[in-house]
Design a protein around this motif. Structure first.
Motif, PDB file in Angstrom:
ATOM      1  N   ASP A  93      -9.225 -11.709  -0.672  1.00  0.00           N
ATOM      2  CA  ASP A  93     -10.659 -11.495   0.239  1.00  0.00           C
ATOM      3  C   ASP A  93     -11.472 -10.368  -0.691  1.00  0.00           C
ATOM      4  O   ASP A  93     -12.629 -10.767  -0.690  1.00  0.00           O
ATOM      5  N   VAL A  94     -10.814  -9.334  -1.129  1.00  0.00           N
ATOM      6  CA  VAL A  94     -11.707  -8.472  -1.592  1.00  0.00           C
ATOM      7  C   VAL A  94     -12.209  -8.876  -3.110  1.00  0.00           C
ATOM      8  O   VAL A  94     -13.398  -8.699  -3.514  1.00  0.00           O
ATOM      9  N   ALA A  95     -11.453  -9.642  -3.932  1.00  0.00           N
ATOM     10  CA  ALA A  95     -12.068 -10.321  -4.884  1.00  0.00           C
ATOM     11  C   ALA A  95     -13.186 -11.547  -4.808  1.00  0.00           C
ATOM     12  O   ALA A  95     -14.264 -11.247  -5.369  1.00  0.00           O
ATOM     13  N   ALA A  96     -13.062 -11.958  -3.663  1.00  0.00           N
ATOM     14  CA  ALA A  96     -14.130 -13.033  -3.265  1.00  0.00           C
ATOM     15  C   ALA A  96     -15.419 -12.433  -2.968  1.00  0.00           C
ATOM     16  O   ALA A  96     -16.535 -12.794  -3.238  1.00  0.00           O
ATOM     17  N   VAL A  97     -15.511 -10.993  -2.221  1.00  0.00           N
ATOM     18  CA  VAL A  97     -16.619 -10.340  -1.993  1.00  0.00           C
ATOM     19  C   VAL A  97     -17.097  -9.513  -2.885  1.00  0.00           C
ATOM     20  O   VAL A  97     -18.202  -9.118  -2.872  1.00  0.00           O
ATOM     21  N   SER A  98     -16.443  -9.279  -4.022  1.00  0.00           N
ATOM     22  CA  SER A  98     -16.591  -7.966  -4.818  1.00  0.00           C
ATOM     23  C   SER A  98     -17.944  -8.545  -5.637  1.00  0.00           C
ATOM     24  O   SER A  98     -18.696  -7.292  -6.296  1.00  0.00           O
ATOM     25  N   GLY A  99     -18.071  -9.747  -5.948  1.00  0.00           N
ATOM     26  CA  GLY A  99     -19.036 -10.092  -6.916  1.00  0.00           C
ATOM     27  C   GLY A  99     -18.957 -10.076  -8.429  1.00  0.00           C
ATOM     28  O   GLY A  99     -19.741 -10.385  -9.134  1.00  0.00           O
ATOM     29  N   ILE A 100     -17.496  -9.669  -8.643  1.00  0.00           N
ATOM     30  CA  ILE A 100     -17.276  -9.296  -9.993  1.00  0.00           C
ATOM     31  C   ILE A 100     -16.560 -10.840 -10.511  1.00  0.00           C
ATOM     32  O   ILE A 100     -15.485 -11.086  -9.726  1.00  0.00           O
ATOM     33  N   PRO A 101     -16.722 -11.372 -11.483  1.00  0.00           N
ATOM     34  CA  PRO A 101     -16.371 -12.640 -12.020  1.00  0.00           C
ATOM     35  C   PRO A 101     -14.900 -12.550 -12.519  1.00  0.00           C
ATOM     36  O   PRO A 101     -14.480 -11.379 -13.017  1.00  0.00           O
ATOM     37  N   ASP A 102     -13.991 -13.483 -12.119  1.00  0.00           N
ATOM     38  CA  ASP A 102     -12.633 -13.349 -12.645  1.00  0.00           C
ATOM     39  C   ASP A 102     -11.898 -11.873 -12.174  1.00  0.00           C
ATOM     40  O   ASP A 102     -11.422 -11.383 -13.180  1.00  0.00           O
ATOM     41  N   ALA A 103     -12.107 -11.669 -11.045  1.00  0.00           N
ATOM     42  CA  ALA A 103     -11.771 -10.374 -10.508  1.00  0.00           C
ATOM     43  C   ALA A 103     -10.202 -10.311 -10.518  1.00  0.00           C
ATOM     44  O   ALA A 103      -9.622 -11.009  -9.840  1.00  0.00           O
ATOM     45  N   ARG A 104      -9.739  -8.991 -10.642  1.00  0.00           N
ATOM     46  CA  ARG A 104      -8.478  -8.466 -10.240  1.00  0.00           C
ATOM     47  C   ARG A 104      -8.354  -7.203  -9.544  1.00  0.00           C
ATOM     48  O   ARG A 104      -9.522  -6.525  -9.723  1.00  0.00           O
ATOM     49  N   VAL A 105      -7.523  -6.952  -8.595  1.00  0.00           N
ATOM     50  CA  VAL A 105      -7.687  -6.317  -7.706  1.00  0.00           C
ATOM     51  C   VAL A 105      -6.293  -5.167  -7.779  1.00  0.00           C
ATOM     52  O   VAL A 105      -5.360  -5.802  -7.691  1.00  0.00           O
ATOM     53  N   PHE A 106      -6.573  -4.064  -7.734  1.00  0.00           N
ATOM     54  CA  PHE A 106      -5.287  -3.004  -7.658  1.00  0.00           C
ATOM     55  C   PHE A 106      -5.576  -2.004  -6.471  1.00  0.00           C
ATOM     56  O   PHE A 106      -6.587  -1.108  -6.485  1.00  0.00           O
ATOM     57  N   PHE A 107      -4.534  -2.208  -5.628  1.00  0.00           N
ATOM     58  CA  PHE A 107      -4.749  -1.060  -4.408  1.00  0.00           C
ATOM     59  C   PHE A 107      -4.031   0.186  -4.794  1.00  0.00           C
ATOM     60  O   PHE A 107      -3.004   0.039  -5.451  1.00  0.00           O
ATOM     61  N   THR A 108      -4.785   1.297  -4.023  1.00  0.00           N
ATOM     62  CA  THR A 108      -4.465   2.640  -4.247  1.00  0.00           C
ATOM     63  C   THR A 108      -4.177   3.172  -2.615  1.00  0.00           C
ATOM     64  O   THR A 108      -4.675   2.438  -2.041  1.00  0.00           O
ATOM     65  N   ALA A 109      -3.793   4.164  -2.835  1.00  0.00           N
ATOM     66  CA  ALA A 109      -3.834   4.928  -1.372  1.00  0.00           C
ATOM     67  C   ALA A 109      -4.888   5.846  -0.895  1.00  0.00           C
ATOM     68  O   ALA A 109      -5.352   6.226   0.140  1.00  0.00           O
ATOM     69  N   SER A 110      -5.961   6.068  -1.926  1.00  0.00           N
ATOM     70  CA  SER A 110      -6.994   7.039  -1.511  1.00  0.00           C
ATOM     71  C   SER A 110      -8.240   6.657  -2.542  1.00  0.00           C
ATOM     72  O   SER A 110      -8.028   6.406  -3.561  1.00  0.00           O
ATOM     73  N   GLY A 111      -9.363   7.046  -2.169  1.00  0.00           N
ATOM     74  CA  GLY A 111     -10.623   6.916  -3.215  1.00  0.00           C
ATOM     75  C   GLY A 111     -10.517   7.827  -4.673  1.00  0.00           C
ATOM     76  O   GLY A 111     -10.942   7.159  -5.530  1.00  0.00           O
ATOM     77  N   SER A 112      -9.795   8.838  -4.367  1.00  0.00           N
ATOM     78  CA  SER A 112      -9.617   9.794  -5.681  1.00  0.00           C
ATOM     79  C   SER A 112      -8.694   9.030  -6.565  1.00  0.00           C
ATOM     80  O   SER A 112      -9.095   8.949  -7.526  1.00  0.00           O
TER      81      SER A 112
END
Length: 432
Positions: A93-112
C-alpha cells in the motif's frame, strides 16, 4: 476519581526532568471520540493537536478500532523475521502511494528511527558521511537525528559521526532573505546551497534531508517549487534528496498527498511516521530498490511493521483514501485561513499565519517587530484550553501556536475551534 493535579504530582515524581506537560495546569486525556477528547475530570476539548499530529483522522474511528481489535485477537507481534501478511500488504500500500518508482519499504517504530535509517541508507549508498540539512529543522531524538536537527532548544547531542552543514531553508520570517519575493527568495537559498557545498564540504555529499513544511520549527512553509529548484543542484552532484514526511504526509497539507509534491520533484528517499497509524506506533522509510538494497549485511526490525501496527496503518490509509480526507483538509484549511486571516492581520502581536491545509500556525512576537514572545504564546495556549480547544506549541523560540485539526473534522467543529481561538486571542489582546 483521579484528578489532573494528582497525576501531575506522580508524573513529576517518576518521569525525567527533561520531559514536561504542555500546559501550566496540565490535563490527562482519558478518552476521545472524533475531534473531541475528555480529561479524567470529565472536561471536554476539541483536539487540534492529536498527540503532535499523530491521532490524524480522529479518535475512536470504528473502522480502525475494529481492524486493531481483530488483529490483536489473532497475533500482535512477529517481527520482520516472519512472513507477516499485514506487514507485506501495508508495504505494498505504502509503495503504491509513495510516488517513488520501484519502491522498497522498511518499517520502524518511530520517526526518529526512520530518519536514522534514511541517513544510514544515503551514507552507505554514496560512501560519504556528509549530510546537508536545513536551518530550523527537527528530525528526531536519536543520536543521528539530533545531528541533523538545527534547533538549539531541542539539541541534546552535539557530537556525531556525520559531517553536517545547515543551509538556508523554509523559515522565511527570520531569514536574511525574508524581504525578497518568492522567486528571488528561492534563488538566494539555492545560491546558499551551492556555496555551502563548494566551501563547506569535501565535495561528495551523501544527501540533503528536509521537511517540506517544518514541524517542530513552527510549520515554516517555503514557496512552491523551492525544493525543486534545490534538487536540480543536488542532481548535478548526485546528492540524494530525503523528504521527511513525518508530519506532512497522508494528505495533511490538503493540496497534495505528500509535502514534496508541492515542489515538482520525487525524492530518492521518503520517511513517514506520526499519523499513519492514527495513534498506533508506526513509521518507516521508502526508497528506490537500488538505494534500499545497498545494505548488504544482516538486519531486521523488531517492532517495525508488526501485525498490530500494520493493521492500523492499512485501515488508516484506506479511510483517508475512501473518504477523501486530503480534499477535506484542503477545504477546511481554506476555511480556517479565511476566518483567521483578518484576525491575524488586526493583531499587532501576531507576526503571521502560515501553513497548508490542516497544518497551520501563528507566530507570536512583541508588537512593532519580530522579536519572539514565548510568554504570550504560553498564555494563548492556556487561554485556548480554557475555552475548550487544545492546540500545540513550537517554533525555535517557543513562540508559535501549532494547529493540526483531525483530517475528518467537520465544518461545525472547525468553526467551534476557530471561535474558541479568536476568543482566546481577544483575551490576550486585552492584556496588551
Amino acid at each position: 476519581m483521579t484528578t489532573n493535579a494528582e497525576l501531575l504530582k506522580r508524573y513529576r515524581a517518576v518521569l525525567p526532568s527533561f520531559v514536561s506537560p504542555l500546559h501550566v495546569e496540565p490535563i490527562s486525556i482519558d478518552r476521545g471520540e472524533g475531534s473531541h477528547v475528555w480529561d479524567v475530570e470529565g472536561n471536554r476539548y476539541l483536539d487540534w493537536f492529536g498527540g503532535v499530529l499523530t491521532t490524524m483522522i480522529g479518535h475512536s474511528i470504528p473502522e480502525i478500532v475494529a481492524a486493531v481489535q481483530a488483529q490483536a485477537a489473532k497475533v500482535m507481534h512477529t517481527s520482520t523475521l516472519y512472513l507477516s501478511e499485514p506487514m507485506i500488504g501495508f508495504a505494498e500500500d505504502v509503495a503504491a502511494v509513495s510516488g517513488i518508482p520501484d519502491a522498497r519499504v522498511f518499517f520502524t517504530a518511530s520517526g526518529s528511527e526512520a530518519n536514522d535509517m534514511a541517513v544510514m541508507l544515503a551514507t552507505t549508498y554514496r560512501g560519504s558521511n556528509e549530510i546537508l540539512a536545513m536551518r530550523n529543522s527537527y528530525h528526531g531524538r536519536s543520536h543521528t537525528a539530533q545531528a541533523i536537527t538545527a534547533q538549539s532548544s531541542w539539541s541534546m547531542a552535539a557530537m556525531s559521526g556525520l559531517n553536517v552543514n545547515f543551509i538556508q531553508g523554509a523559515y522565511r520570517l527570520r531569514s536574511p532573505f525574508r524581504d525578497l519575493d518568492d522567486d528571488a527568495f528561492t534563488a538566494a537559498c539555492v545560491d546558499d546551497l551551492v556555496q555551502m557545498i563548494d566551501m563547506g564540504t569535501a565535495g561528495r555529499v551523501a544527501a540533503m534531508i528536509a521537511e517540506p513544511i517544518q514541524g517542530v520549527g513552527g510549520f515554516a512553509t517555503p514557496p512552491d517549487g523551492f525544493f525543486g529548484a534545490m534538487s536540480k543542484e543536488l542532481a548535478n552532484r548526485e546528492i540524494l534528496f530525503i523528504s521527511d514526511e513525518v508530519q506532512t504526509g497522508w494528505g495533511r497539507t490538503g493540496e497534495h498527498f505528500w509535502g514534496y509534491q508541492a515542489h515538482g520533484i520525487v525524492p530518492d528517499i521518503l520517511t513517514f511516521a506520526k499519523g499513519v497509524g492514527n495513534g498506533i506506533t508506526l513509521a518507516g522509510v521508502v526508497a528506490r530498490a537500488e538505494i534500499m538494497d545497498c545494505i548488504d549485511v544482516l538486519s531486521f526490525s523488531t517492532f517495525g511493521g508488526n501485525p498490530l501496527s500494520a493493521a492500523a496503518g492499512r485501515a488508516t490509509l484506506k479511510y483517508v483514501l475512501d473518504n477523501d480526507l486530503q480534499g477535506n483538509a484542503k477545504q477546511m484549511g481554506e476555511r480556517l485561513t479565511a476566518r483567521l486571516g483578518p484576525v491575524i492581520e488586526a493583531t499587532p502581536w501576531i507576526a503571521e499565519l502560515r501553513g497548508r491545509g490542516l497544518m497551520q500556525a501563528i507566530e507570536i512576537v512583541h508588537p512593532g517587530g519580530i522579536e519572539p514572545d514565548s510568554a504570550t504564546t504560553a498564555r494563548l495556549l492556556d487561554a485556548a484550553k480554557d475555552r475548550g480547544l487544545l492546540v500545540g506549541k513550537g517554533g525555535l523560540y517557543g513562540n508559535v501556536i501549532r494547529m493540526a485539526p483531525m483530517l475528518a473534522i467537520s465544518e461545525a467543529e472547525l468553526d467551534d475551534g476557530i471561535d474558541a481561538l479568536i476568543a482566546a486571542i481577544g483575551v490576550i489582546d486585552g492584556e496588551h
